[in-house]
Design a protein around this motif. Structure first.
Motif, PDB file in Angstrom:
ATOM      1  N   ILE A  58     -40.680 -17.147 -37.806  1.00 40.50           N
ATOM      2  CA  ILE A  58     -39.737 -18.128 -37.262  1.00 40.50           C
ATOM      3  C   ILE A  58     -38.656 -17.435 -36.444  1.00 40.50           C
ATOM      4  O   ILE A  58     -38.099 -18.006 -35.515  1.00 40.50           O
ATOM      5  CB  ILE A  58     -39.118 -18.966 -38.412  1.00 40.50           C
ATOM      6  CG1 ILE A  58     -40.133 -19.987 -38.907  1.00 40.50           C
ATOM      7  CG2 ILE A  58     -37.876 -19.706 -37.956  1.00 40.50           C
ATOM      8  CD1 ILE A  58     -39.647 -20.810 -40.064  1.00 40.50           C
ATOM      9  N   TYR A  65     -39.071 -14.492 -26.374  1.00 35.40           N
ATOM     10  CA  TYR A  65     -40.425 -13.972 -26.563  1.00 35.40           C
ATOM     11  C   TYR A  65     -40.990 -13.400 -25.266  1.00 35.40           C
ATOM     12  O   TYR A  65     -40.940 -14.037 -24.221  1.00 35.40           O
ATOM     13  CB  TYR A  65     -41.351 -15.076 -27.060  1.00 35.40           C
ATOM     14  CG  TYR A  65     -42.763 -14.583 -27.286  1.00 35.40           C
ATOM     15  CD1 TYR A  65     -43.077 -13.807 -28.401  1.00 35.40           C
ATOM     16  CD2 TYR A  65     -43.777 -14.868 -26.379  1.00 35.40           C
ATOM     17  CE1 TYR A  65     -44.353 -13.337 -28.605  1.00 35.40           C
ATOM     18  CE2 TYR A  65     -45.061 -14.402 -26.577  1.00 35.40           C
ATOM     19  CZ  TYR A  65     -45.344 -13.634 -27.689  1.00 35.40           C
ATOM     20  OH  TYR A  65     -46.602 -13.153 -27.904  1.00 35.40           O
ATOM     21  N   ASN A  67     -44.552 -11.363 -23.916  1.00 36.75           N
ATOM     22  CA  ASN A  67     -45.911 -10.976 -24.275  1.00 36.75           C
ATOM     23  C   ASN A  67     -46.031  -9.485 -24.542  1.00 36.75           C
ATOM     24  O   ASN A  67     -46.780  -9.051 -25.399  1.00 36.75           O
ATOM     25  CB  ASN A  67     -46.849 -11.337 -23.118  1.00 36.75           C
ATOM     26  CG  ASN A  67     -47.746 -12.486 -23.499  1.00 36.75           C
ATOM     27  OD1 ASN A  67     -48.069 -12.649 -24.674  1.00 36.75           O
ATOM     28  ND2 ASN A  67     -48.114 -13.283 -22.524  1.00 36.75           N
ATOM     29  N   VAL A 280     -42.062 -30.221 -28.377  1.00 37.12           N
ATOM     30  CA  VAL A 280     -42.292 -28.831 -28.775  1.00 37.12           C
ATOM     31  C   VAL A 280     -43.651 -28.361 -28.275  1.00 37.12           C
ATOM     32  O   VAL A 280     -43.776 -27.272 -27.711  1.00 37.12           O
ATOM     33  CB  VAL A 280     -42.218 -28.681 -30.314  1.00 37.12           C
ATOM     34  CG1 VAL A 280     -42.771 -27.341 -30.755  1.00 37.12           C
ATOM     35  CG2 VAL A 280     -40.798 -28.837 -30.799  1.00 37.12           C
ATOM     36  N   TYR A 281     -44.652 -29.174 -28.456  1.00 40.42           N
ATOM     37  CA  TYR A 281     -45.995 -28.795 -28.025  1.00 40.42           C
ATOM     38  C   TYR A 281     -46.048 -28.592 -26.511  1.00 40.42           C
ATOM     39  O   TYR A 281     -46.569 -27.595 -26.021  1.00 40.42           O
ATOM     40  CB  TYR A 281     -47.004 -29.862 -28.453  1.00 40.42           C
ATOM     41  CG  TYR A 281     -48.357 -29.686 -27.823  1.00 40.42           C
ATOM     42  CD1 TYR A 281     -49.146 -28.583 -28.130  1.00 40.42           C
ATOM     43  CD2 TYR A 281     -48.845 -30.606 -26.898  1.00 40.42           C
ATOM     44  CE1 TYR A 281     -50.377 -28.405 -27.538  1.00 40.42           C
ATOM     45  CE2 TYR A 281     -50.071 -30.436 -26.297  1.00 40.42           C
ATOM     46  CZ  TYR A 281     -50.835 -29.336 -26.621  1.00 40.42           C
ATOM     47  OH  TYR A 281     -52.049 -29.149 -26.023  1.00 40.42           O
ATOM     48  N   GLY A 284     -43.502 -25.689 -25.528  1.00 40.83           N
ATOM     49  CA  GLY A 284     -43.803 -24.434 -26.202  1.00 40.83           C
ATOM     50  C   GLY A 284     -45.167 -23.879 -25.839  1.00 40.83           C
ATOM     51  O   GLY A 284     -45.275 -22.711 -25.469  1.00 40.83           O
ATOM     52  N   ILE A 285     -46.202 -24.692 -25.947  1.00 38.71           N
ATOM     53  CA  ILE A 285     -47.545 -24.162 -25.756  1.00 38.71           C
ATOM     54  C   ILE A 285     -48.073 -24.424 -24.358  1.00 38.71           C
ATOM     55  O   ILE A 285     -48.576 -23.521 -23.700  1.00 38.71           O
ATOM     56  CB  ILE A 285     -48.491 -24.697 -26.850  1.00 38.71           C
ATOM     57  CG1 ILE A 285     -48.089 -24.049 -28.173  1.00 38.71           C
ATOM     58  CG2 ILE A 285     -49.944 -24.377 -26.536  1.00 38.71           C
ATOM     59  CD1 ILE A 285     -48.876 -24.471 -29.349  1.00 38.71           C
ATOM     60  N   LEU A 290     -42.401 -20.187 -25.685  1.00 41.11           N
ATOM     61  CA  LEU A 290     -42.658 -20.189 -27.121  1.00 41.11           C
ATOM     62  C   LEU A 290     -41.380 -20.168 -27.947  1.00 41.11           C
ATOM     63  O   LEU A 290     -41.257 -20.862 -28.958  1.00 41.11           O
ATOM     64  CB  LEU A 290     -43.549 -19.004 -27.489  1.00 41.11           C
ATOM     65  CG  LEU A 290     -44.984 -19.145 -26.980  1.00 41.11           C
ATOM     66  CD1 LEU A 290     -45.685 -17.817 -26.926  1.00 41.11           C
ATOM     67  CD2 LEU A 290     -45.760 -20.112 -27.852  1.00 41.11           C
ATOM     68  N   GLY A 293     -39.772 -23.571 -28.060  1.00 39.76           N
ATOM     69  CA  GLY A 293     -40.524 -24.444 -28.953  1.00 39.76           C
ATOM     70  C   GLY A 293     -40.233 -24.140 -30.407  1.00 39.76           C
ATOM     71  O   GLY A 293     -40.028 -25.046 -31.232  1.00 39.76           O
ATOM     72  N   ALA A 294     -40.197 -22.839 -30.726  1.00 38.21           N
ATOM     73  CA  ALA A 294     -39.950 -22.449 -32.114  1.00 38.21           C
ATOM     74  C   ALA A 294     -38.563 -22.869 -32.561  1.00 38.21           C
ATOM     75  O   ALA A 294     -38.366 -23.329 -33.693  1.00 38.21           O
ATOM     76  CB  ALA A 294     -40.122 -20.940 -32.265  1.00 38.21           C
ATOM     77  N   LEU A 298     -37.798 -25.397 -35.498  1.00 38.35           N
ATOM     78  CA  LEU A 298     -37.036 -24.954 -36.665  1.00 38.35           C
ATOM     79  C   LEU A 298     -35.940 -25.950 -37.006  1.00 38.35           C
ATOM     80  O   LEU A 298     -35.729 -26.305 -38.173  1.00 38.35           O
ATOM     81  CB  LEU A 298     -36.433 -23.575 -36.402  1.00 38.35           C
ATOM     82  CG  LEU A 298     -35.557 -23.022 -37.519  1.00 38.35           C
ATOM     83  CD1 LEU A 298     -36.372 -22.831 -38.782  1.00 38.35           C
ATOM     84  CD2 LEU A 298     -34.923 -21.714 -37.102  1.00 38.35           C
TER      85      LEU A 298
ATOM     86  N   LEU B 134     -45.188 -25.416 -35.623  1.00 38.19           N
ATOM     87  CA  LEU B 134     -46.321 -25.190 -34.719  1.00 38.19           C
ATOM     88  C   LEU B 134     -46.308 -23.813 -34.043  1.00 38.19           C
ATOM     89  O   LEU B 134     -47.301 -23.086 -34.076  1.00 38.19           O
ATOM     90  CB  LEU B 134     -46.305 -26.302 -33.661  1.00 38.19           C
ATOM     91  CG  LEU B 134     -47.418 -26.305 -32.639  1.00 38.19           C
ATOM     92  CD1 LEU B 134     -48.748 -26.581 -33.294  1.00 38.19           C
ATOM     93  CD2 LEU B 134     -47.131 -27.339 -31.564  1.00 38.19           C
ATOM     94  N   ILE B 135     -45.166 -23.449 -33.466  1.00 35.49           N
ATOM     95  CA  ILE B 135     -45.154 -22.263 -32.600  1.00 35.49           C
ATOM     96  C   ILE B 135     -45.374 -20.956 -33.373  1.00 35.49           C
ATOM     97  O   ILE B 135     -46.208 -20.136 -32.971  1.00 35.49           O
ATOM     98  CB  ILE B 135     -43.852 -22.202 -31.779  1.00 35.49           C
ATOM     99  CG1 ILE B 135     -43.643 -23.504 -31.013  1.00 35.49           C
ATOM    100  CG2 ILE B 135     -43.841 -21.008 -30.848  1.00 35.49           C
ATOM    101  CD1 ILE B 135     -44.575 -23.747 -29.872  1.00 35.49           C
ATOM    102  N   PRO B 136     -44.652 -20.715 -34.492  1.00 36.18           N
ATOM    103  CA  PRO B 136     -44.920 -19.471 -35.224  1.00 36.18           C
ATOM    104  C   PRO B 136     -46.376 -19.357 -35.685  1.00 36.18           C
ATOM    105  O   PRO B 136     -46.957 -18.264 -35.636  1.00 36.18           O
ATOM    106  CB  PRO B 136     -43.972 -19.557 -36.416  1.00 36.18           C
ATOM    107  CG  PRO B 136     -42.859 -20.398 -35.938  1.00 36.18           C
ATOM    108  CD  PRO B 136     -43.485 -21.414 -35.049  1.00 36.18           C
ATOM    109  N   TYR B 138     -48.917 -20.660 -34.118  1.00 31.35           N
ATOM    110  CA  TYR B 138     -49.677 -20.374 -32.899  1.00 31.35           C
ATOM    111  C   TYR B 138     -49.600 -18.892 -32.556  1.00 31.35           C
ATOM    112  O   TYR B 138     -50.616 -18.249 -32.290  1.00 31.35           O
ATOM    113  CB  TYR B 138     -49.129 -21.218 -31.748  1.00 31.35           C
ATOM    114  CG  TYR B 138     -49.725 -20.895 -30.406  1.00 31.35           C
ATOM    115  CD1 TYR B 138     -50.980 -21.365 -30.068  1.00 31.35           C
ATOM    116  CD2 TYR B 138     -49.037 -20.105 -29.492  1.00 31.35           C
ATOM    117  CE1 TYR B 138     -51.531 -21.070 -28.842  1.00 31.35           C
ATOM    118  CE2 TYR B 138     -49.580 -19.804 -28.267  1.00 31.35           C
ATOM    119  CZ  TYR B 138     -50.835 -20.289 -27.941  1.00 31.35           C
ATOM    120  OH  TYR B 138     -51.376 -19.980 -26.730  1.00 31.35           O
TER     121      TYR B 138
END
Lengths: 326, 311
Positions: A58, A65, A67, A280-281, A284-285, A290, A293-294, A298, B134-136, B138
């Motif tokens: 978390i 973030y 990569n 969030v989806y 985030g994705i 990311l 979204g996290a 949270l 979801l994200i963690p 993922y």
């Protein structure tokens, strides 16, 4: 002889293990149960791998973030990501949509299975009861995708069931209900009730049939009719089950079934259908932010957990320490 | 006809208010029955109807212009077969793993004198109330290399904690402890007691859990949507999503052209042809789950009650 002595000592160790302390005690008990511990290895590894490590992850909510640096190496940015959410002028609409959808589901969807269970319990027609029960389970097995597919078919502007009825009745007005800001919540909630009502009765019917017959007998002698017995015997008897279910429901108040909402979304109903989890989806994705979204996720979890604890505290207070969950 | 004498227990005559209650609840039950069944019947009728009739809104209860063409269209569609195969694999393997893991976990936790039971139990309990989101998940699955990997449909959901607790309750309440004691004296180790005593005795609960797990696998689409990019790995639900939740007709995207109407030139006509097929698809994708439910149904009452009441 020495061997026998050692053996004796071992046995006495087991027998007097209650008096032993610390590591020794642990070890004796472990030897007794080692096979059970072996059984637990797989499940424990699994829950740590797929539940607790993500919880540790978390912290990505407080990092930027990247990569390249991965989950643990990315730069620490604090509450920047959460601030970004509240900087978006739409944030309040996401929160309002989430809360209104889930409160509507709760208010309309929570009492219906209880009422249905009471109706089934009170009714004397055995065959009718059985058929109704078994039939009402069927919608539960329809998948979310198929359910939304059915909704789209039924409410189709031109070829749906509603359109057919309108044609029969001579109404020429053809509203497109799936792409309608006002209809979205009603369709979402009532289709959910249609799907889950029967299934949720299982628990209540089980607890209703466990109510002691003597209580009913006593009430009958006191001159209570069936309705009065429902009110004064049946409902108080299942009240603990109801309160536990209510607490559990509150725990999900911020986590609306996003799978269904996501599928029901279209460009027209988006102002009322965009909820926190779909946001969030998407951000985030799909868009790859990311950390953002996290962070939003949270916050969602945090509110959820707080609500469970709060509701549990209230129920415990109201029922003098009996109705609470923990 | 032979005279049959039925011995009925003498019924106590209902008083007026109870009679009214009976009538009202009977009517309500019929209404519930109607509300539940009508949409289902409508969908099934449409799947057997001529698309012209559906289009004209003439299907209200029974099929109009009975035809199998919707089903033919569905089964000529290659994607559906791929999806069916994948879903079947995910469901069978996933459910088997689910049941195995749940047994392994529930059995030790059902033992009252198992040292460390509390600690283990808390480990699983907490996970029910607090999740990472979801994200963690993922990110972690990405780290593990689960992107575009069919294992993602099986491993992360290898056990359901709630279902495991139901099984634990069943082990604990429906099996007398003396039985395990006897087995132990006869020289059975714990694994043997689990698989040869506990599991056969908890059969009703295990079959109900099999149903729960299998339905979950069959209906899952979200994780597939997130993780699986290769269409050959997609479960049925993901193909269904593309077909059922869009308003356009589903057009054959692959080489084998399943259009049953060769004269149909315009795209609207193809869309019309596929209308009945959409309904057929809804039926075809839901029937296997209902069959499974029908099989498990006889264990239902016994199996569900054990876990549910004590939850």
């Amino acid at each position: 002889m020495a061997k026998l002595e050692r053996k004796m000592q071992q046995y006495s160790l087991v027998l007097t293990s209650n008096r032993k302390k610390g590591w020794d005690l642990f070890w004796t008990r472990f030897k007794k149960n080692w096979q059970l511990h072996v059984m637990m290895i797989l499940p424990v590894v699994w829950i740590i791998m797929f539940h607790y490590i993500p919880i540790y992850g978390i912290q990505i909510a407080f990092r930027e973030y990247s990569n390249y640096y991965g989950m643990w190496g990315s730069e620490y940015v604090g509450f920047l990501k959460l601030a970004k959410f509240f900087g978006n002028y739409k944030w309040s609409s996401y929160v309002v949509n989430t809360l209104s959808i889930s409160l509507y589901s709760l208010v309309a969807g929570f009492p219906t299975p209880i009422i249905l269970a009471l109706i089934i319990h009170v009714n004397d027609r055995k065959i009718l009861k059985k058929i109704t029960q078994n039939v009402s389970y069927i919608p539960h097995f329809i998948s979310t995708v198929v359910m939304v597919g059915i909704l789209i078919r039924i409410f189709d502007q031109y070829t749906g069931l509603l359109a057919s009825f309108n044609r029969l009745l001579g109404i020429t007005d053809r509203p497109n209900l799936m792409a309608n800001v006002d209809a979205f919540r009603h369709i979402y909630v009532w289709s959910g009730i249609w799907q889950g009502m029967g299934w949720s009765t299982i628990l209540y019917i089980a607890s209703l049939s466990a109510v002691s017959e003597e209580l009913h007998e006593a009430a009958r002698i006191d001159g209570a009719n069936r309705l009065k017995r429902v009110w004064h015997v049946d409902i108080p008897a299942i009240l603990p089950v109801i309160s536990i279910q209510l607490i559990l429901r509150f725990g999900h108040i911020m986590s609306v079934g996003y799978e269904k909402v996501y599928l029901m979304q279209n460009s027209v109903n988006l102002p009322v259908s965009e909820i926190i989890s779909t946001h969030v989806y998407k951000r985030g994705i799909q868009d790859g932010d990311l950390s953002y979204g996290a962070a939003v996720g949270l916050m969602n979890t945090f509110i959820n957990t707080t609500l469970v604890v709060l509701v549990n505290w209230i129920t415990t207070k109201l029922t003098d320490g009996e109705g609470g969950l923990f | 006809m032979a005279k049959k004498v039925k011995y009925k227990p003498k019924k106590i005559k209902l008083c007026a208010s109870d009679l009214v209650l009976q009538i009202v609840t009977t009517i309500l039950l019929f209404i519930v029955l109607l509300i539940t069944l009508y949409p289902i019947i409508y969908i099934i009728s449409c799947s057997f109807s001529d698309y012209i009739a559906i289009n004209a809104g003439r299907v209200v209860f029974w099929p109009v212009g009975f035809t199998w063409s919707g089903y033919e269209y569905v089964f000529r569609f290659k994607d559906i077969w791929v999806g069916y195969r994948n879903t079947l694999i995910y469901t069978v393997v996933g459910t088997a793993l689910n049941i195995f893991m749940s047994m392994l976990c529930a059995y030790p936790l059902s033992k009252r004198d198992f040292q460390g039971r509390r600690t283990y139990m808390n480990l699983f309990f907490i996970s029910m109330f607090f999740g990472a989101g979801l994200i963690p998940h993922y990110l972690w699955n990405k780290t593990l290399g689960f992107i575009n990997n069919p294992l993602v449909m099986i491993i992360p959901g290898a056990m359901g904690v709630y279902n495991m607790i139901i099984l634990r309750t069943a082990f604990r309440s429906s099996i007398p402890g003396d039985l395990f004691e006897a087995a132990k004296i006869d020289g059975a180790n714990e694994f043997r007691s689990l698989f040869q005593i506990a599991v056969p005795l908890a059969k009703p609960t295990i079959s109900v859990l099999t149903l729960y797990y299998a339905v979950g696998h069959w209906n899952a689409y979200f994780s597939a949507m997130i993780y699986l990019r290769d269409k050959n790995l997609w479960p049925l639900q993901l193909f269904l999503r593309g077909i059922l939740t869009t308003t356009e007709g589903f057009k054959p995207s692959d080489a084998s052209n399943p259009t049953p109407n060769p004269s149909g030139g315009s795209s609207t006509q193809i869309a019309d042809n596929t209308l009945g097929a959409k309904y057929a698809l809804i039926v075809v994708s839901t029937v296997p789950v209902l069959i499974l439910y029908a099989i498990v149904q006889k264990y239902f009452k016994k199996g569900v009650m054990v876990g549910a009441v004590k939850g």
